[in-house]
Design a protein around this motif. Structure first.
Motif, PDB file in Angstrom:
ATOM      1  N   ARG A 130      53.630   5.498 -11.705  1.00  0.00           N
ATOM      2  CA  ARG A 130      53.393   4.596 -12.831  1.00  0.00           C
ATOM      3  C   ARG A 130      53.089   3.198 -12.293  1.00  0.00           C
ATOM      4  NH1 ARG A 130      57.827   5.626 -15.443  1.00  0.00           N
ATOM      5  NH2 ARG A 130      58.883   3.592 -15.358  1.00  0.00           N
ATOM      6  N   VAL A 131      52.064   2.549 -12.833  1.00  0.00           N
ATOM      7  CA  VAL A 131      51.636   1.215 -12.403  1.00  0.00           C
ATOM      8  C   VAL A 131      51.872   0.241 -13.540  1.00  0.00           C
ATOM      9  CG1 VAL A 131      49.757  -0.177 -11.464  1.00  0.00           C
ATOM     10  CG2 VAL A 131      49.853   2.262 -10.950  1.00  0.00           C
ATOM     11  N   GLU A 132      52.510  -0.874 -13.251  1.00  0.00           N
ATOM     12  CA  GLU A 132      52.773  -1.897 -14.254  1.00  0.00           C
ATOM     13  C   GLU A 132      52.270  -3.246 -13.762  1.00  0.00           C
ATOM     14  OE1 GLU A 132      56.898  -1.940 -15.215  1.00  0.00           O
ATOM     15  OE2 GLU A 132      56.925   0.126 -15.978  1.00  0.00           O
ATOM     16  N   GLY A 133      51.828  -4.065 -14.718  1.00  0.00           N
ATOM     17  CA  GLY A 133      51.353  -5.416 -14.394  1.00  0.00           C
ATOM     18  C   GLY A 133      49.847  -5.555 -14.332  1.00  0.00           C
ATOM     19  N   LEU A 134      49.129  -4.472 -14.581  1.00  0.00           N
ATOM     20  CA  LEU A 134      47.666  -4.555 -14.533  1.00  0.00           C
ATOM     21  C   LEU A 134      47.113  -5.286 -15.745  1.00  0.00           C
ATOM     22  CD1 LEU A 134      46.752  -0.960 -13.299  1.00  0.00           C
ATOM     23  CD2 LEU A 134      46.854  -3.060 -11.949  1.00  0.00           C
ATOM     24  N   GLN A 135      46.107  -6.124 -15.515  1.00  0.00           N
ATOM     25  CA  GLN A 135      45.424  -6.821 -16.608  1.00  0.00           C
ATOM     26  C   GLN A 135      43.925  -6.487 -16.626  1.00  0.00           C
ATOM     27  OE1 GLN A 135      46.400 -11.031 -17.044  1.00  0.00           O
ATOM     28  NE2 GLN A 135      48.233 -10.754 -15.782  1.00  0.00           N
ATOM     29  N   ARG A 136      43.256  -6.678 -15.474  1.00  0.00           N
ATOM     30  CA  ARG A 136      41.817  -6.400 -15.408  1.00  0.00           C
ATOM     31  C   ARG A 136      41.519  -5.171 -14.568  1.00  0.00           C
ATOM     32  NH1 ARG A 136      42.598 -11.280 -13.826  1.00  0.00           N
ATOM     33  NH2 ARG A 136      41.932 -10.780 -11.702  1.00  0.00           N
ATOM     34  N   VAL A 137      42.316  -4.931 -13.545  1.00  0.00           N
ATOM     35  CA  VAL A 137      42.073  -3.808 -12.649  1.00  0.00           C
ATOM     36  C   VAL A 137      42.477  -2.508 -13.333  1.00  0.00           C
ATOM     37  CG1 VAL A 137      42.597  -2.810 -10.401  1.00  0.00           C
ATOM     38  CG2 VAL A 137      42.481  -5.303 -10.661  1.00  0.00           C
ATOM     39  N   THR A 192      41.599   2.526 -10.162  1.00  0.00           N
ATOM     40  CA  THR A 192      41.304   1.800  -8.928  1.00  0.00           C
ATOM     41  C   THR A 192      42.510   1.792  -7.999  1.00  0.00           C
ATOM     42  OG1 THR A 192      39.739   0.385 -10.119  1.00  0.00           O
ATOM     43  CG2 THR A 192      40.552  -0.422  -7.995  1.00  0.00           C
ATOM     44  N   VAL A 193      43.732   1.577  -8.595  1.00  0.00           N
ATOM     45  CA  VAL A 193      44.953   1.578  -7.800  1.00  0.00           C
ATOM     46  C   VAL A 193      45.168   2.943  -7.171  1.00  0.00           C
ATOM     47  CG1 VAL A 193      47.458   1.246  -7.852  1.00  0.00           C
ATOM     48  CG2 VAL A 193      45.959  -0.231  -9.222  1.00  0.00           C
TER      49      VAL A 193
END
Length: 781
Positions: A32-39, A43-44
């Motif tokens: 799980r990825v948190e904190g993304l705004q534009r990316v 991509t992660v």
């Protein structure tokens, strides 16, 4: 329960790890990825070195953080474990909302923004402070190269909502630091003035605003030091050394002082010169190429030119990769040098293929027939270069380059590749002039020099100005056969009001039909032949001068005659447009056949030569002499066949066609006097220094010139007017040469050829008609 696996990494810190004592690795069931705004999350995942199902441990944690930081998208990354879920917490770098530049003058804003975009500092990109630092360093380098050492750069980064920043780069350029003094220390044989004359850098002069020679540059100084070294080596100082160089700038960063410390050494003479190695050609053919001999002062320049001359000679035999090394043997006791030129011809190579690129319109056969180097023949550097020159002389191409790469996998074959850049070969020409008497004068013509890419030329001229009504059609084929014989024809009808051409008051209606033939005599010489039928009708008025009336009274007003013309042309110009080297000579003789209404002849000789005196400077000289007369019952050259001078094509600064003999009034009406009528002989000449537009050295379509013109036309064989001689009219303003000087410009614009001149007559006489500014223009297609 969350177990802390990794501390965050930020800024420019290296990857660090924390102790994981007592922590067992686990199998990743979810990421799980948190904190993304534009990316995008995808991509992660693409950059992560782990995936669901992998066994995660501290080693993979370190690799994961390193991979994410390497993307440049994030300024902070944390990894945490939530059960069997890998939690990735990121903080994105800000995006650039805008980049503003303030204070830049020397370098345009558009150019700077284009360069900034190339390094990633532009709107929409991720902001990276390191890139901004590199940009500042590059700006300093650019301005320092322009001599602006007082440069100040202030960069501010303003944070904006939604994780954006605005970058403002404020530039204070300061003034250009000028070279105040250049000192050479240690020289005794040559004075400072002699040595500094070879330098590009200088303390400044009247042309420094153009040459920038008073602005310091490390690259220019390096080149000047090499010139200084060559200056001494070309004069026998073999042991010359530049011991040190100091460059000092004043505290206010406005003045620069340069000091060069040298050790001259003694002068060495040449004791012996030998040719050795595999000479290929007979030694007696190479000996004249040696430009330095025993008892001469040693000169590296002459030795280098000798090596090149021998190498070029071998290149004509197919050894285009020949290497000629100059090996000096120095005798310190006698201060002499024995020179040996060691010749290594290499392999003899031949041309496999000749290729043309860039000729999108012109057919290959048009280019191929200009080739002096043949396929499957031994390569010749002279023929390859001559072929390039012949392509340039066609006038179809803006630029021509040649390369001779070796054929891969072979040692004795090359390909010759000619790369050309086409330019418009059609022209819609318009000439424009203005005078207080005539107002605006217009004429036009259409010419296509390369019809359908065949190299053939057609032209159609239509003119309906106050001066002329002209209809003309012409055709020319430069290669009627493979031997280079040319042919063509011209058909024309012209009505001319001579008074509107600044001449005497008469009108002519002329119909002409003719053909031409050209025969090449060699690489640079050719013969030209013309056969033309002419029908001429003269018209007069009450204002027609005495000379015109007397001619009509003796010969009539309608004439039918055939002219035969022969000419010799010797042309070595290096290109058709804006030549910089070579010359041209033209000798022509024209005569009517005895069976016509008029019998006269004309002869002329014109010579032109270009001398390259520097990289961007060319000196041009040209001169023309012409003479005509009548024979077999025709008294003198008919006035409507006279020569004329004055105007853009001859002596600039004087109104077109106005120089030379003048008419006397009609004895019946008293009108028509003191008007130009031309003359039966002509002398004109020009000397002109040609150079590019300042600050536009790479522009190949504009050329400026500083010129001096001289010329006039005369009655008879350049003789003084005799009022009793009907063929030598009154010449109230004198018969001596007229001189003018001024500036010229020629621009091969997208709209056609434009030429301008501003000229000041140097010895105008009462009655001369002067014109300060003259120009003509056309439109290309």
């Amino acid at each position: 329960m969350k177990r802390f696996l990794k501390t965050h990494l930020a800024g420019l810190m290296l990857l660090t790890t924390v102790s994981t004592q007592g922590m067992d690795s686990f199998i990743i069931e979810d990421i799980r990825v948190e904190g993304l705004q534009r990316v995008a999350p995808g991509t992660v995942f693409n950059y992560l070195p782990v995936k669901v199902g992998d066994s995660f441990d501290q080693r993979l944690a370190a690799e994961s953080i390193k991979a994410l930081f390497k993307t440049g998208f994030f300024k902070d990354v944390k990894l945490e474990q939530d059960g069997d879920t890998l939690l990735i917490l990121v903080e994105e770098r800000a995006s650039i909302s805008s980049v503003k530049l303030e204070g830049n003058k020397d370098i345009g804003t558009d150019d700077l923004k284009k360069a900034l975009k190339g390094v990633g500092l532009s709107e929409g990109k991720v902001f990276d402070r390191a890139i901004l630092d590199k940009v500042e360093q590059e700006l300093r380098r650019q301005y320092y190269s322009r001599g602006k050492y007082g440069l100040k750069i202030t960069s501010t980064v303003e944070e904006l909502p939604r994780n954006r920043v605005e970058v403002v780069i404020k530039i204070s350029e300061g003034k250009v630091a000028k070279i105040k003094q250049i000192n050479i220390v240690g020289n005794s044989v040559f004075s400072d003035e002699e040595l500094l004359d070879a330098f590009e850098l200088s303390t400044g002069n009247l042309l420094s605003f153009y040459t920038k020679n008073d602005q310091y540059s490390k690259q220019k100084l390096g080149a000047d030091l090499e010139r200084l070294r060559s200056y001494y080596l070309d004069r026998g100082h073999i042991n010359f050394q530049i011991e040190s160089t100091q460059v000092a700038i004043t505290p206010d960063k406005k003045e620069i002082y340069i000091t060069v410390n040298v050790k001259e050494g003694e002068v060495y003479k040449v004791s012996d010169v030998k040719l050795t190695g595999k000479l290929i050609v007979p030694p007696q053919e190479l000996t004249p190429l040696v430009q330095i001999g025993p008892a001469d002062t040693f000169s590296r320049k002459l030795a280098t030119e000798t090596s090149k001359a021998i190498s070029d000679r071998l290149g004509d035999e197919g050894y285009i990769f020949a290497n000629v090394n100059m090996v000096p043997e120095v005798d310190e006791a006698t201060k002499t040098v024995a020179i040996t030129f060691f010749v290594d011809p290499g392999k003899q190579v031949y041309v496999r293929r000749i290729n043309f690129r860039g000729n999108t319109k012109t057919r290959d056969e048009v280019l191929r027939r200009e080739m002096r180097q043949m396929e499957a023949a031994w390569a010749s550097s002279t023929k390859i270069e001559r072929s390039k020159t012949r392509l340039e002389r066609l006038g179809y191409f803006q630029e021509t380059n040649v390369e001779s790469p070796a054929v891969p996998g072979t040692t004795d074959q090359i390909d010759v590749n000619y790369n050309v850049t086409e330019k418009p070969s059609g022209n819609i020409m318009a000439g424009v002039g203005y005078s207080q008497v005539q107002g605006i004068i217009l004429n036009a013509s259409i010419t296509q020099d390369n019809v359908f890419g065949t190299g053939k030329r057609i032209n159609f001229t239509f003119n309906n100005s106050q001066i002329n009504t002209i209809y003309r059609i012409g055709y020319f084929n430069p290669y009627t056969n493979l031997d280079g014989v040319s042919s063509g024809f011209d058909l024309s009808y012209r009505q001319t009001n001579a008074q509107q051409m600044n001449l005497a008051n008469y009108n002519t209606d002329v119909a002409t039909a003719g053909g031409n033939l050209g025969v090449p005599l060699g690489e640079f010489d050719s013969l030209r032949f013309n056969l033309d039928y002419n029908h001429t009708k003269l018209k007069t008025s009450s204002n027609t001068s005495e000379q015109v009336y007397n001619f009509i009274q003796d010969n009539g007003d309608t004439f039918d005659y055939v002219t035969l013309a022969a000419g010799w042309v010797h042309d070595t110009l290096n290109r058709a447009i804006f030549p910089t080297d070579g010359g041209a000579q033209r000798l022509s003789i024209l005569s009517t056949v005895p069976a016509g209404s008029l019998q006269f002849y004309k002869a002329s000789y014109k010579i032109q030569h270009y001398f390259p005196i520097a990289k961007d400077l060319t000196f041009m000289v040209q001169a023309e002499a012409a003479y005509g007369d009548g024979y077999n019952g025709t008294d003198g050259l008919p006035f409507f066949e006279n020569y004329f001078a004055g105007g853009p094509q001859s002596v600039r600064g004087f109104m077109a066609n106005t120089l030379g003999p003048r008419t006397t009034p009609n004895p019946t009406t008293g009108f028509g006097g003191n008007l130009p009528l031309g003359g039966s002989s002509k002398l004109v000449g020009t000397a002109e220094l040609l150079f590019p537009v300042p600050f536009m050295h790479d522009n190949k379509s504009i050329r400026l010139g500083a010129f001096m013109d001289a010329g006039n036309v005369y009655c008879g064989a350049f003789k003084t007017p005799n009022p009793d001689d009907i063929n030598c009219y009154a010449q109230s303003s004198g018969n001596f040469m007229r001189f003018s000087t001024g500036l010229s410009a020629r621009w091969l614009s997208p709209f056609g050829n434009l030429s301008f001149s501003i000229a000041e007559p140097l010895n105008s006489q009462p009655g001369d008609r002067t014109q300060l500014f003259q120009f003509s223009f056309g439109s290309g297609f």
